[in-house]
Design a protein around this motif. Structure first.
Motif, PDB file in Angstrom:
ATOM      1  N   ALA A  48       0.857  -1.183   0.000  1.00 29.81           N
ATOM      2  CA  ALA A  48       0.000   0.000   0.000  1.00 29.81           C
ATOM      3  C   ALA A  48       0.898   1.240   0.000  1.00 29.81           C
ATOM      4  N   VAL A  49       0.621   2.150  -0.912  1.00 30.26           N
ATOM      5  CA  VAL A  49       1.414   3.366  -1.051  1.00 30.26           C
ATOM      6  C   VAL A  49       0.544   4.571  -0.716  1.00 30.26           C
ATOM      7  N   PHE A  50       0.964   5.365   0.276  1.00 28.40           N
ATOM      8  CA  PHE A  50       0.256   6.594   0.636  1.00 28.40           C
ATOM      9  C   PHE A  50       0.873   7.757  -0.130  1.00 28.40           C
ATOM     10  N   VAL A  51       0.021   8.538  -0.784  1.00 31.20           N
ATOM     11  CA  VAL A  51       0.465   9.694  -1.544  1.00 31.20           C
ATOM     12  C   VAL A  51      -0.200  10.938  -0.959  1.00 31.20           C
ATOM     13  N   HIS A  52       0.605  11.951  -0.639  1.00 30.83           N
ATOM     14  CA  HIS A  52       0.100  13.198  -0.066  1.00 30.83           C
ATOM     15  C   HIS A  52       0.583  14.367  -0.906  1.00 30.83           C
ATOM     16  N   LYS A  53      -0.353  15.117  -1.462  1.00 29.68           N
ATOM     17  CA  LYS A  53      -0.048  16.271  -2.310  1.00 29.68           C
ATOM     18  C   LYS A  53       0.886  15.895  -3.459  1.00 29.68           C
ATOM     19  N   GLY A  54       0.606  14.737  -4.034  1.00 34.04           N
ATOM     20  CA  GLY A  54       1.359  14.295  -5.202  1.00 34.04           C
ATOM     21  C   GLY A  54       2.692  13.645  -4.903  1.00 34.04           C
ATOM     22  N   GLU A  55       3.064  13.550  -3.627  1.00 35.68           N
ATOM     23  CA  GLU A  55       4.333  12.943  -3.256  1.00 35.68           C
ATOM     24  C   GLU A  55       4.094  11.668  -2.453  1.00 35.68           C
ATOM     25  N   ILE A  56       4.922  10.659  -2.707  1.00 35.64           N
ATOM     26  CA  ILE A  56       4.808   9.404  -1.971  1.00 35.64           C
ATOM     27  C   ILE A  56       5.266   9.621  -0.537  1.00 35.64           C
ATOM     28  N   ALA A  57       4.377   9.317   0.412  1.00 35.79           N
ATOM     29  CA  ALA A  57       4.676   9.568   1.820  1.00 35.79           C
ATOM     30  C   ALA A  57       5.193   8.323   2.527  1.00 35.79           C
ATOM     31  N   ASP A  58       4.619   7.154   2.200  1.00 36.92           N
ATOM     32  CA  ASP A  58       5.033   5.932   2.891  1.00 36.92           C
ATOM     33  C   ASP A  58       4.554   4.724   2.111  1.00 36.92           C
ATOM     34  N   VAL A  59       5.230   3.592   2.344  1.00 35.42           N
ATOM     35  CA  VAL A  59       4.883   2.335   1.686  1.00 35.42           C
ATOM     36  C   VAL A  59       4.759   1.256   2.747  1.00 35.42           C
ATOM     37  N   PHE A  60       3.697   0.477   2.693  1.00 32.88           N
ATOM     38  CA  PHE A  60       3.433  -0.567   3.675  1.00 32.88           C
ATOM     39  C   PHE A  60       3.382  -1.929   2.994  1.00 32.88           C
ATOM     40  N   GLY A  61       4.141  -2.879   3.526  1.00 32.43           N
ATOM     41  CA  GLY A  61       4.122  -4.244   3.019  1.00 32.43           C
ATOM     42  C   GLY A  61       2.973  -5.032   3.622  1.00 32.43           C
ATOM     43  N   PRO A  62       2.878  -6.342   3.317  1.00 33.08           N
ATOM     44  CA  PRO A  62       1.776  -7.168   3.830  1.00 33.08           C
ATOM     45  C   PRO A  62       1.677  -7.117   5.347  1.00 33.08           C
ATOM     46  N   MET A 140       7.960   2.526  -9.802  1.00 33.96           N
ATOM     47  CA  MET A 140       6.916   2.215 -10.769  1.00 33.96           C
ATOM     48  C   MET A 140       5.862   3.310 -10.813  1.00 33.96           C
ATOM     49  N   MET A 141       5.450   3.812  -9.655  1.00 26.63           N
ATOM     50  CA  MET A 141       4.440   4.860  -9.621  1.00 26.63           C
ATOM     51  C   MET A 141       4.986   6.166 -10.181  1.00 26.63           C
ATOM     52  N   ARG A 142       6.236   6.470  -9.911  1.00 28.05           N
ATOM     53  CA  ARG A 142       6.825   7.703 -10.433  1.00 28.05           C
ATOM     54  C   ARG A 142       6.996   7.634 -11.948  1.00 28.05           C
ATOM     55  N   ALA A 143       7.396   6.466 -12.452  1.00 31.27           N
ATOM     56  CA  ALA A 143       7.713   6.344 -13.874  1.00 31.27           C
ATOM     57  C   ALA A 143       6.502   6.042 -14.739  1.00 31.27           C
ATOM     58  N   ILE A 144       5.514   5.321 -14.196  1.00 33.14           N
ATOM     59  CA  ILE A 144       4.436   4.814 -15.038  1.00 33.14           C
ATOM     60  C   ILE A 144       3.053   5.194 -14.547  1.00 33.14           C
ATOM     61  N   SER A 145       2.734   4.812 -13.327  1.00 28.74           N
ATOM     62  CA  SER A 145       1.353   4.889 -12.859  1.00 28.74           C
ATOM     63  C   SER A 145       0.893   6.302 -12.547  1.00 28.74           C
ATOM     64  N   GLY A 146       1.752   7.069 -11.846  1.00 33.45           N
ATOM     65  CA  GLY A 146       1.343   8.414 -11.441  1.00 33.45           C
ATOM     66  C   GLY A 146       0.144   8.368 -10.514  1.00 33.45           C
ATOM     67  N   THR A 147      -0.862   9.186 -10.807  1.00 36.99           N
ATOM     68  CA  THR A 147      -2.066   9.246  -9.972  1.00 36.99           C
ATOM     69  C   THR A 147      -3.278   8.651 -10.676  1.00 36.99           C
TER      70      THR A 147
END
Length: 213
Positions: A48-62, A140-147
């Motif tokens: 799970a990736v938290f995005v705040h104001k267009g910036e990745i804030a944190d990433v959570f594994g299983p 991956m989110m920065r290069a491809i997925s975005g928002t």
């Protein structure tokens, strides 16, 4: 009525029943609000990736997480507001599928030219399958997925296949294996393709895990 339309989001989870979704934004409709002490459930083969104001804030594994400032550092800054912890969390949650996407098909649209010691200049065509997975969710989110709300395998198909076929052509050319011996060297050529494709896939936050010729 406007207030009633909003739902206080107590559990954030994605029960993935698809075979082709790489990234899923939750919630998609923006009608739910993440509140203090909400529970985040990340299943196996997900992050799970938290995005705040267009910036990745944190990433959570299983795992299962209680979203409070005590155990989620980025929320401390996010929720240090005059209204306190009862205000809505202005963050987006993206679930990234990290399983392997297998059975992806590739094929050469145009013949690959090759110089063979027995036959001179020859034209080769090829086809097969490949598999890949998300290796670095942030990249991956920065290069491809975005928002984007949803990213599917089909959205990457053209780009991924183009890189793969180019590297297949290079691997066959560099192998210097004669046309008569190609069939006996498919495994070695596939290993070479994995090697030379690593950098291009890594730039997209992906990993090519299998190539079958």
């Amino acid at each position: 009525m406007g207030f009633l339309k909003k739902q206080l989001l107590s559990v954030l989870e994605w029960k993935d029943d698809s075979k082709d979704i790489i990234v899923y934004r939750h919630p998609v409709d923006n009608r739910e609000e993440i509140m203090n002490s909400s529970t985040l459930v990340v299943r196996e083969s997900q992050v799970a990736v938290f995005v705040h104001k267009g910036e990745i804030a944190d990433v959570f594994g299983p795992g299962t997480y209680k979203l409070t400032t005590e155990n989620i550092p980025f929320l401390t800054k996010l929720l240090s507001l005059p209204t306190g912890f009862n205000s809505r969390i202005k963050a987006e949650v993206y679930f990234v599928n990290t399983k392997q996407f297998i059975g992806q098909k590739w094929g050469t649209q145009n013949p690959v030219m090759m110089r063979d010691k027995d036959f001179g200049s020859i034209r080769l065509r090829g086809y097969g399958t490949f598999a890949y997975q998300v290796d670095d969710p942030k990249a991956m989110m920065r290069a491809i997925s975005g928002t984007n709300d949803v990213l599917r395998v089909s959205d990457l198909s053209s780009q991924v296949k183009s890189i793969l076929v180019q590297n297949i052509s290079d691997a066959i050319g560099e192998s210097k294996v004669s046309a008569l011996d190609l069939a006996a060297n498919y495994k070695e050529i596939a290993d070479k393709i994995l090697e030379i494709s690593d950098s291009a896939f890594k730039d997209m936050g992906l990993q090519l895990t299998q190539v079958i010729i």
